[in-house]
Scaffold this motif. Sequence first.
Motif, PDB file in Angstrom:
ATOM      1  N   TRP A 264       3.787   1.584  -1.439  1.00  0.00           N
ATOM      2  CA  TRP A 264       4.475   1.728  -2.722  1.00  0.00           C
ATOM      3  C   TRP A 264       3.517   1.898  -3.898  1.00  0.00           C
ATOM      4  CZ3 TRP A 264       8.055  -2.956  -1.308  1.00  0.00           C
ATOM      5  CH2 TRP A 264       9.055  -2.514  -0.420  1.00  0.00           C
ATOM      6  N   GLU A 265       2.235   1.718  -3.669  1.00  0.00           N
ATOM      7  CA  GLU A 265       1.260   1.853  -4.752  1.00  0.00           C
ATOM      8  C   GLU A 265       0.294   2.998  -4.456  1.00  0.00           C
ATOM      9  OE1 GLU A 265      -0.708  -1.854  -5.221  1.00  0.00           O
ATOM     10  OE2 GLU A 265       1.114  -2.986  -5.706  1.00  0.00           O
ATOM     11  N   LYS A 266      -0.284   3.538  -5.517  1.00  0.00           N
ATOM     12  CA  LYS A 266      -1.273   4.601  -5.343  1.00  0.00           C
ATOM     13  C   LYS A 266      -2.553   4.064  -4.734  1.00  0.00           C
ATOM     14  CE  LYS A 266       0.375   7.608  -9.063  1.00  0.00           C
ATOM     15  NZ  LYS A 266       0.030   8.314 -10.332  1.00  0.00           N
ATOM     16  N   SER A 267      -2.896   2.853  -5.117  1.00  0.00           N
ATOM     17  CA  SER A 267      -4.094   2.228  -4.555  1.00  0.00           C
ATOM     18  C   SER A 267      -3.800   1.771  -3.130  1.00  0.00           C
ATOM     19  CB  SER A 267      -4.493   1.023  -5.404  1.00  0.00           C
ATOM     20  OG  SER A 267      -5.543   0.309  -4.792  1.00  0.00           O
TER      21      SER A 267
ATOM     22  N   ASN B 219       0.817  -1.213   0.000  1.00  0.00           N
ATOM     23  CA  ASN B 219       0.000   0.000   0.000  1.00  0.00           C
ATOM     24  C   ASN B 219       0.853   1.267   0.000  1.00  0.00           C
ATOM     25  OD1 ASN B 219      -2.273  -1.536  -0.009  1.00  0.00           O
ATOM     26  ND2 ASN B 219      -2.892  -1.092   2.085  1.00  0.00           N
TER      27      ASN B 219
END
Length: 310
Positions: free
Chosen positions: A86-89, A84
């Motif tokens: 490292w990701e936009k989502s 979470n």
Amino acid sequence: MMKINDSSRDHFILVGFSEYPRAEFILSLFASGFYAMTLLGNAVIILVSVLDSRLHTPMYFFLRNLSFLDMCFTTSIVPQMLANMWEKSKTITYVGCVVQFSVALALGSTECVLLAVMAVDRYVAVCWPLRYTTIMHQQVCHIFAATSWLSGFANSLFQSSLAMLLPLCGHHRVDHFLCEILIIVKLSCVDTHPTESKMLVARMIILIIPVSIILTSYALIARAVVRMKSAEGRKKAFGTCASHLVVVSLFYGTVMFMYLQPKHKYSQHQGKALALVYTTVAPSMNPLVYTLRNKDVKRAIRKVVWKDSL
């Protein structure tokens, strides 16, 4: 199963530290480092205690259980947290959320009981040294370990079942980096006081009984140590118990600091920071405590490394 009427049935949004993007990246590196230390350190403890026959004792049997437990606990939380970060989502599926808070609660509860079992083991080692191997034989150790794991998972099953019966009514934004059972309960659109009261009773049972056993064991150990006439005997008794005492202090100190603070002094940001320490830093400390203070473990590590280098 939980009845919900929109997208909260499919996923939750874990807000985490997304309000501070730069800090979130630094925290992800921090968490990654400690996660790697936890896996490596606990794996080494398990490996050397299995390979070195001199460590085939009740103390190291329980230590292997503790190391395996810590590896599982951090793995139930940190990979999802890093994904979470490292990701936009920032989403996690409903099933994933239920699995996370159920497993994390089960493992945390198991550690409470396991630390009490380890305190009893230290009591027998110090107060009944001549009968230690007779009392703490293999079957007894397996029963104690099974009791720890079963009681932890039973506690989680009870509390998780209560949480899953509550309707969420569309609420799916979680102001945290993990699915914590009490936070999910508070998302419900119905009165949660009866459920929270039942959960409180379960938490008190899984906490107070082990703490009472630990305090009683060390009170008896302290009395036995005071009666020892030999300074060498006192030093040996202290060495036998020191590592376990440090681990108990780390575990219960963090838990108490997280959950027993006055509400008016508690902030959500502070809660996230403490949870980050509890889920990443604390599990990585156990291998350090047991290797830095324990000559047997250090000798076993050197023996394994020396063999591997041949």
